[in-house]
Design a protein around this motif. Sequence first.
Motif, PDB file in Angstrom:
ATOM      1  N   ALA A  84       0.814  -1.219   0.000  1.00  0.00           N
ATOM      2  CA  ALA A  84       0.000   0.000   0.000  1.00  0.00           C
ATOM      3  C   ALA A  84       0.849   1.271   0.000  1.00  0.00           C
ATOM      4  N   LEU A  85       2.010   1.229   0.653  1.00  0.00           N
ATOM      5  CA  LEU A  85       2.835   2.429   0.770  1.00  0.00           C
ATOM      6  C   LEU A  85       3.374   2.864  -0.591  1.00  0.00           C
ATOM      7  N   ARG A  86       3.538   4.165  -0.748  1.00  0.00           N
ATOM      8  CA  ARG A  86       4.124   4.705  -1.973  1.00  0.00           C
ATOM      9  C   ARG A  86       5.640   4.769  -1.853  1.00  0.00           C
ATOM     10  N   ARG A  87       6.311   4.069  -2.714  1.00  0.00           N
ATOM     11  CA  ARG A  87       7.773   4.065  -2.813  1.00  0.00           C
ATOM     12  C   ARG A  87       8.456   3.842  -1.457  1.00  0.00           C
ATOM     13  N   PRO A  88       8.143   2.752  -0.761  1.00  0.00           N
ATOM     14  CA  PRO A  88       8.854   2.528   0.509  1.00  0.00           C
ATOM     15  C   PRO A  88      10.361   2.462   0.263  1.00  0.00           C
ATOM     16  N   ALA A  89      11.138   3.110   1.137  1.00  0.00           N
ATOM     17  CA  ALA A  89      12.578   3.245   0.924  1.00  0.00           C
ATOM     18  C   ALA A  89      13.333   1.971   1.261  1.00  0.00           C
ATOM     19  N   ALA A  90      12.904   1.275   2.306  1.00  0.00           N
ATOM     20  CA  ALA A  90      13.591   0.055   2.743  1.00  0.00           C
ATOM     21  C   ALA A  90      12.740  -0.614   3.802  1.00  0.00           C
ATOM     22  N   TYR A  91      13.054  -1.889   4.043  1.00  0.00           N
ATOM     23  CA  TYR A  91      12.370  -2.649   5.095  1.00  0.00           C
ATOM     24  C   TYR A  91      13.412  -3.374   5.932  1.00  0.00           C
ATOM     25  N   LEU A  92      13.355  -3.158   7.249  1.00  0.00           N
ATOM     26  CA  LEU A  92      14.296  -3.759   8.191  1.00  0.00           C
ATOM     27  C   LEU A  92      13.509  -4.629   9.172  1.00  0.00           C
ATOM     28  N   PRO A 124      16.286 -16.940  13.672  1.00  0.00           N
ATOM     29  CA  PRO A 124      16.991 -16.767  12.389  1.00  0.00           C
ATOM     30  C   PRO A 124      16.281 -17.439  11.223  1.00  0.00           C
ATOM     31  N   ASP A 125      15.753 -18.651  11.425  1.00  0.00           N
ATOM     32  CA  ASP A 125      15.104 -19.373  10.337  1.00  0.00           C
ATOM     33  C   ASP A 125      13.860 -18.641   9.852  1.00  0.00           C
ATOM     34  N   ALA A 126      12.998 -18.246  10.798  1.00  0.00           N
ATOM     35  CA  ALA A 126      11.771 -17.544  10.422  1.00  0.00           C
ATOM     36  C   ALA A 126      12.094 -16.216   9.748  1.00  0.00           C
ATOM     37  N   LEU A 127      13.122 -15.522  10.257  1.00  0.00           N
ATOM     38  CA  LEU A 127      13.497 -14.228   9.692  1.00  0.00           C
ATOM     39  C   LEU A 127      14.004 -14.383   8.265  1.00  0.00           C
ATOM     40  N   ALA A 128      14.836 -15.388   8.026  1.00  0.00           N
ATOM     41  CA  ALA A 128      15.376 -15.606   6.682  1.00  0.00           C
ATOM     42  C   ALA A 128      14.258 -15.899   5.688  1.00  0.00           C
ATOM     43  N   GLN A 129      13.293 -16.720   6.085  1.00  0.00           N
ATOM     44  CA  GLN A 129      12.182 -17.049   5.196  1.00  0.00           C
ATOM     45  C   GLN A 129      11.360 -15.808   4.866  1.00  0.00           C
ATOM     46  N   THR A 130      11.093 -14.990   5.896  1.00  0.00           N
ATOM     47  CA  THR A 130      10.306 -13.776   5.677  1.00  0.00           C
ATOM     48  C   THR A 130      11.038 -12.804   4.775  1.00  0.00           C
ATOM     49  N   ALA A 131      12.331 -12.592   5.033  1.00  0.00           N
ATOM     50  CA  ALA A 131      13.119 -11.652   4.230  1.00  0.00           C
ATOM     51  C   ALA A 131      13.176 -12.097   2.773  1.00  0.00           C
ATOM     52  N   GLN A 132      13.372 -13.387   2.556  1.00  0.00           N
ATOM     53  CA  GLN A 132      13.439 -13.898   1.185  1.00  0.00           C
ATOM     54  C   GLN A 132      12.100 -13.743   0.471  1.00  0.00           C
ATOM     55  N   ALA A 133      11.013 -14.040   1.187  1.00  0.00           N
ATOM     56  CA  ALA A 133       9.685 -13.929   0.571  1.00  0.00           C
ATOM     57  C   ALA A 133       9.377 -12.482   0.195  1.00  0.00           C
ATOM     58  N   LEU A 134       9.730 -11.548   1.064  1.00  0.00           N
ATOM     59  CA  LEU A 134       9.448 -10.144   0.777  1.00  0.00           C
ATOM     60  C   LEU A 134      10.362  -9.610  -0.324  1.00  0.00           C
ATOM     61  N   SER A 135      11.596 -10.090  -0.381  1.00  0.00           N
ATOM     62  CA  SER A 135      12.491  -9.674  -1.466  1.00  0.00           C
ATOM     63  C   SER A 135      11.952 -10.141  -2.810  1.00  0.00           C
ATOM     64  N   ARG A 136      11.366 -11.354  -2.837  1.00  0.00           N
ATOM     65  CA  ARG A 136      10.758 -11.843  -4.087  1.00  0.00           C
ATOM     66  C   ARG A 136       9.509 -11.038  -4.437  1.00  0.00           C
ATOM     67  N   ARG A 137       8.724 -10.715  -3.416  1.00  0.00           N
ATOM     68  CA  ARG A 137       7.475  -9.979  -3.657  1.00  0.00           C
ATOM     69  C   ARG A 137       7.743  -8.539  -4.071  1.00  0.00           C
ATOM     70  N   PHE A 138       8.808  -7.929  -3.528  1.00  0.00           N
ATOM     71  CA  PHE A 138       9.142  -6.531  -3.822  1.00  0.00           C
ATOM     72  C   PHE A 138      10.610  -6.465  -4.268  1.00  0.00           C
ATOM     73  N   PRO A 139      10.900  -6.861  -5.507  1.00  0.00           N
ATOM     74  CA  PRO A 139      12.295  -7.006  -5.935  1.00  0.00           C
ATOM     75  C   PRO A 139      13.093  -5.710  -5.911  1.00  0.00           C
ATOM     76  N   LEU A 191      12.788  -3.380  -3.568  1.00  0.00           N
ATOM     77  CA  LEU A 191      12.850  -2.885  -2.193  1.00  0.00           C
ATOM     78  C   LEU A 191      14.118  -3.391  -1.506  1.00  0.00           C
ATOM     79  N   VAL A 192      14.815  -2.513  -0.800  1.00  0.00           N
ATOM     80  CA  VAL A 192      15.958  -2.907   0.018  1.00  0.00           C
ATOM     81  C   VAL A 192      15.433  -3.587   1.284  1.00  0.00           C
TER      82      VAL A 192
END
Length: 322
Positions: A100-108, A114-129, A131-132
């Motif tokens: 929904a956000l317009r031009r989000p700068a990055a997501y931290l 660690p396992d859950a975080l890696a899966q989430t980060a990878q999924a969001l990187s695929r969804r928003f290629p 996005l940093v």
Amino acid sequence: MIGAGGVELEARGESARFLAEVLDGLGAPRKALSPKWLYDARGSALYELICQQPEYYPTRTELALLDLHADEIAEAVGPDALVFEYGAGSGRKTVRLLAALRRPAAYLPVDISPDALAQTAQALSRRFPRLVVRPVVADFTVGVALPDLDLPCARRLAFFPGSTIGNFDPPEAVSLLRRMAREAGPGGALLVGVDLPKDEGTLLRAYDDAHGVTAAFDLNLLARINRELAGDFMLSRFRHRAAWDARLSRIEMHLESHEAQLVHVAGAPFAFRAGETIHTESSYKWEPRAFDALAAIAGWRLDRTWTDERAWFSVRLYGRAS
């Protein structure tokens, strides 16, 4: 990104903290453990199953609010926001926000698992290629330094959905909200999910579902202690119990011992009486004005709020007070 050596050091540090807190918590006059230790890989997976149970209203109610009011939230936040999230989990709600956000700068995203975080980060990187995405493995309950990103952004937005703020006693909640305000900086914002008070029956069913998923989630903490800390808990001798404390306006989760028994963790003995419990989680249900007052102490002022028709849940946007 944290390198492999950094992850290994963080994992060793987490294991040492886990052991220290378990020994302290089981040795206390009223046994208690932090809910953060519920979220190993299996615990995180079980929590996702809890969110799918018909009795567990918070997730679907908050998701519906984010879907219904996505454009309004994006307009209120503004473009070019850098989003950071403590306890990122599966990222289902984050997807709604970032889309929904317009031009989000990055997501931290910050998470203790660690396992859950890696899966989430990878999924969001695929969804928003474009996005940093910079995941941070850390225990946000004891403080975390977000990485400095040399990226232009209009404001920093702390995203804290899921009514996770309810897991903290009020003084702890104020401290956490203050840390978020410092990380957000001048002009920063906070978008937080707040569970509201409702009838006792609805609350008890939500935290003790008919299929026993919440019970398995709670008991997994003992299994984790056995796996990671040389514990010898017999899970069949404990049961999950949910209780409503009207005076404190909170649901409590406990693991209750069926019988008198002696349990060891890393060689240290701990005696249990029949009926004695380990308090594993609290979930405060906040009246809106009371939560606004709590947020104000931490340096936030209310900008906007979105609530469902039954007034069961609220998504609230705050700005830095100064």
